[in-house]
Write a protein that holds these residues in place. Structure first.
Motif, PDB file in Angstrom:
ATOM      1  N   PRO A   1       0.817  -1.223   0.000  1.00  0.00           N
ATOM      2  CA  PRO A   1       0.000   0.000   0.000  1.00  0.00           C
ATOM      3  C   PRO A   1       0.849   1.271   0.000  1.00  0.00           C
ATOM      4  O   PRO A   1       0.469   2.267  -0.610  1.00  0.00           O
ATOM      5  N   TRP A   2       2.026   1.255   0.635  1.00  0.00           N
ATOM      6  CA  TRP A   2       2.882   2.442   0.649  1.00  0.00           C
ATOM      7  C   TRP A   2       3.347   2.785  -0.758  1.00  0.00           C
ATOM      8  O   TRP A   2       3.530   3.948  -1.093  1.00  0.00           O
ATOM      9  N   PHE A   3       3.545   1.766  -1.596  1.00  0.00           N
ATOM     10  CA  PHE A   3       3.955   2.011  -2.968  1.00  0.00           C
ATOM     11  C   PHE A   3       2.809   2.652  -3.749  1.00  0.00           C
ATOM     12  O   PHE A   3       3.022   3.569  -4.546  1.00  0.00           O
ATOM     13  N   GLN A   4       1.590   2.171  -3.507  1.00  0.00           N
ATOM     14  CA  GLN A   4       0.417   2.755  -4.163  1.00  0.00           C
ATOM     15  C   GLN A   4       0.281   4.231  -3.791  1.00  0.00           C
ATOM     16  O   GLN A   4       0.049   5.077  -4.656  1.00  0.00           O
ATOM     17  N   LYS A   5       0.444   4.544  -2.505  1.00  0.00           N
ATOM     18  CA  LYS A   5       0.351   5.945  -2.060  1.00  0.00           C
ATOM     19  C   LYS A   5       1.464   6.789  -2.670  1.00  0.00           C
ATOM     20  O   LYS A   5       1.225   7.923  -3.094  1.00  0.00           O
ATOM     21  N   SER A   6       2.660   6.234  -2.733  1.00  0.00           N
ATOM     22  CA  SER A   6       3.791   6.964  -3.318  1.00  0.00           C
ATOM     23  C   SER A   6       3.541   7.253  -4.794  1.00  0.00           C
ATOM     24  O   SER A   6       3.826   8.356  -5.273  1.00  0.00           O
ATOM     25  N   MET A   7       3.008   6.278  -5.521  1.00  0.00           N
ATOM     26  CA  MET A   7       2.718   6.485  -6.943  1.00  0.00           C
ATOM     27  C   MET A   7       1.647   7.558  -7.135  1.00  0.00           C
ATOM     28  O   MET A   7       1.748   8.376  -8.054  1.00  0.00           O
ATOM     29  N   LYS A   8       0.647   7.581  -6.257  1.00  0.00           N
ATOM     30  CA  LYS A   8      -0.386   8.616  -6.363  1.00  0.00           C
ATOM     31  C   LYS A   8       0.226   9.995  -6.142  1.00  0.00           C
ATOM     32  O   LYS A   8      -0.108  10.950  -6.838  1.00  0.00           O
ATOM     33  N   ILE A   9       1.132  10.102  -5.186  1.00  0.00           N
ATOM     34  CA  ILE A   9       1.798  11.378  -4.915  1.00  0.00           C
ATOM     35  C   ILE A   9       2.621  11.815  -6.130  1.00  0.00           C
ATOM     36  O   ILE A   9       2.586  12.969  -6.540  1.00  0.00           O
ATOM     37  N   ILE A  10       3.339  10.878  -6.733  1.00  0.00           N
ATOM     38  CA  ILE A  10       4.174  11.195  -7.894  1.00  0.00           C
ATOM     39  C   ILE A  10       3.310  11.580  -9.088  1.00  0.00           C
ATOM     40  O   ILE A  10       3.564  12.588  -9.758  1.00  0.00           O
ATOM     41  N   LEU A  11       2.272  10.775  -9.373  1.00  0.00           N
ATOM     42  CA  LEU A  11       1.437  11.029 -10.549  1.00  0.00           C
ATOM     43  C   LEU A  11       0.616  12.303 -10.431  1.00  0.00           C
ATOM     44  O   LEU A  11       0.292  12.935 -11.437  1.00  0.00           O
ATOM     45  N   ARG A  12       0.294  12.699  -9.223  1.00  0.00           N
ATOM     46  CA  ARG A  12      -0.449  13.949  -9.020  1.00  0.00           C
ATOM     47  C   ARG A  12       0.494  15.149  -8.887  1.00  0.00           C
ATOM     48  O   ARG A  12       0.065  16.249  -8.560  1.00  0.00           O
ATOM     49  N   CYS A  13       1.774  14.929  -9.116  1.00  0.00           N
ATOM     50  CA  CYS A  13       2.821  15.956  -9.051  1.00  0.00           C
ATOM     51  C   CYS A  13       2.914  16.609  -7.671  1.00  0.00           C
ATOM     52  O   CYS A  13       3.410  17.732  -7.556  1.00  0.00           O
ATOM     53  N   ARG A  14       2.456  15.921  -6.655  1.00  0.00           N
ATOM     54  CA  ARG A  14       2.578  16.447  -5.297  1.00  0.00           C
ATOM     55  C   ARG A  14       3.996  16.250  -4.770  1.00  0.00           C
ATOM     56  O   ARG A  14       4.363  16.839  -3.766  1.00  0.00           O
ATOM     57  N   ILE A  15       4.784  15.452  -5.478  1.00  0.00           N
ATOM     58  CA  ILE A  15       6.174  15.223  -5.085  1.00  0.00           C
ATOM     59  C   ILE A  15       6.997  16.494  -5.259  1.00  0.00           C
ATOM     60  O   ILE A  15       8.026  16.679  -4.626  1.00  0.00           O
ATOM     61  N   CYS A  16       6.516  17.401  -6.128  1.00  0.00           N
ATOM     62  CA  CYS A  16       7.243  18.649  -6.398  1.00  0.00           C
ATOM     63  C   CYS A  16       6.987  19.721  -5.351  1.00  0.00           C
ATOM     64  O   CYS A  16       7.639  20.746  -5.365  1.00  0.00           O
ATOM     65  N   SER A  17       6.044  19.467  -4.472  1.00  0.00           N
ATOM     66  CA  SER A  17       5.741  20.497  -3.466  1.00  0.00           C
ATOM     67  C   SER A  17       6.797  20.503  -2.375  1.00  0.00           C
ATOM     68  O   SER A  17       7.512  19.521  -2.158  1.00  0.00           O
ATOM     69  N   SER A  18       6.902  21.609  -1.678  1.00  0.00           N
ATOM     70  CA  SER A  18       7.948  21.761  -0.657  1.00  0.00           C
ATOM     71  C   SER A  18       7.716  20.848   0.547  1.00  0.00           C
ATOM     72  O   SER A  18       8.674  20.467   1.219  1.00  0.00           O
ATOM     73  N   GLU A  19       6.473  20.467   0.824  1.00  0.00           N
ATOM     74  CA  GLU A  19       6.221  19.592   1.963  1.00  0.00           C
ATOM     75  C   GLU A  19       6.213  18.105   1.603  1.00  0.00           C
ATOM     76  O   GLU A  19       5.812  17.273   2.410  1.00  0.00           O
ATOM     77  N   SER A  20       6.677  17.752   0.401  1.00  0.00           N
ATOM     78  CA  SER A  20       6.653  16.345  -0.013  1.00  0.00           C
ATOM     79  C   SER A  20       7.531  15.449   0.866  1.00  0.00           C
ATOM     80  O   SER A  20       7.234  14.284   1.055  1.00  0.00           O
ATOM     81  N   SER A  21       8.596  16.005   1.409  1.00  0.00           N
ATOM     82  CA  SER A  21       9.461  15.196   2.267  1.00  0.00           C
ATOM     83  C   SER A  21       8.809  14.875   3.608  1.00  0.00           C
ATOM     84  O   SER A  21       9.268  13.988   4.325  1.00  0.00           O
ATOM     85  N   LEU A  22       7.723  15.556   3.945  1.00  0.00           N
ATOM     86  CA  LEU A  22       7.033  15.330   5.222  1.00  0.00           C
ATOM     87  C   LEU A  22       5.799  14.444   5.063  1.00  0.00           C
ATOM     88  O   LEU A  22       5.164  14.122   6.058  1.00  0.00           O
ATOM     89  N   MET A  23       5.472  14.042   3.858  1.00  0.00           N
ATOM     90  CA  MET A  23       4.276  13.235   3.622  1.00  0.00           C
ATOM     91  C   MET A  23       4.463  11.831   4.187  1.00  0.00           C
ATOM     92  O   MET A  23       5.534  11.233   4.070  1.00  0.00           O
ATOM     93  N   GLN A  24       3.409  11.306   4.778  1.00  0.00           N
ATOM     94  CA  GLN A  24       3.410   9.958   5.325  1.00  0.00           C
ATOM     95  C   GLN A  24       2.845   8.996   4.279  1.00  0.00           C
ATOM     96  O   GLN A  24       1.742   9.189   3.796  1.00  0.00           O
ATOM     97  N   VAL A  25       3.604   7.981   3.931  1.00  0.00           N
ATOM     98  CA  VAL A  25       3.106   6.997   2.970  1.00  0.00           C
ATOM     99  C   VAL A  25       2.894   5.626   3.607  1.00  0.00           C
ATOM    100  O   VAL A  25       2.320   4.748   2.996  1.00  0.00           O
ATOM    101  N   CYS A  26       3.371   5.435   4.808  1.00  0.00           N
ATOM    102  CA  CYS A  26       3.215   4.136   5.485  1.00  0.00           C
ATOM    103  C   CYS A  26       1.976   4.094   6.318  1.00  0.00           C
ATOM    104  O   CYS A  26       1.451   5.024   6.774  1.00  0.00           O
TER     105      CYS A  26
END
Length: 192
Positions: free
Chosen positions: A167-192
């Motif tokens: 499930p953590w991989f699914q959440k990570s892919m959603k973050i990447i595909l929605r371009c939320r990985i480019c936001s400044s708070e992406s390093s603080l996102m919880q995927v587990c």
């Protein structure tokens, strides 16, 4: 942030090595020196066939198996430590004893599937490529083309396998595909 920077650096090195290797393979086998009228077949020399076998199959397969065995050994050691801690802190330790065993089985299953898919995608191609010099026919060339496609499909299968089991991989892919990985708070996102 520092760990993420190293991850991006290692991923970039991996892509640069892959690009450089494939360029060298094509260049040294004359791919860039002549134009193809309709269909371009890449024919590589015996030396490059061996180099390709080692660089693309033997080395990654060896590294993958060694690293996966280490990961599995660490997961098993952690599960044993959790089991021991649950046994000491809980007089009725068998209630939570099934959780580490299930996670061990899941890790072993996923690692086994990943290695098996890798082997199933690459072994037929390399068997056909080494037989190509002794068998000269259009049917065999077609089979080799299909095996080449299977080789490339391995890159498609890995994310699907991870997505099915983690499930953590699914959440990570959603973050990447929605371009939320480019936001400044992406390093603080919880995927587990």
């Amino acid at each position: 942030m520092f760990a993420g920077g190293w991850g991006a650096f290692v991923a970039s090195l991996n892509w640069m090595f892959s690009l450089g290797y494939n360029f060298a393979l094509l260049y040294c086998n004359g791919f860039f020196t002549h134009a193809c009228p309709s269909e371009c077949l890449i024919v590589v020399s015996e030396i490059w066939s061996f180099v390709d076998l080692v660089v693309v199959f033997v080395l990654p397969c060896s590294i993958m198996i060694v690293l996966y065995l280490k990961v599995f050994a660490i997961a098993k050691r952690h599960a044993n430590a959790i089991r021991a801690a649950n046994g000491h802190g809980n007089p009725d330790g068998n209630k939570t004893d099934h959780v580490p065993k299930r996670s061990e089985r899941k890790a072993a299953k996923v690692l086994g599937i990943l290695v098996s898919v890798f082997l199933l995608c690459l072994v037929p191609y390399y068997v056909c490529s080494f037989m190509a010099e002794s068998i000269q026919s259009q049917i065999f060339n077609d089979v080799l083309n299909y095996m080449s496609a299977l080789l490339y499909l391995n890159s498609l299968f890995n994310p699907i396998i991870y997505a099915l089991f983690y499930p953590w991989f699914q959440k990570s892919m959603k973050i990447i595909l929605r371009c939320r990985i480019c936001s400044s708070e992406s390093s603080l996102m919880q995927v587990c």
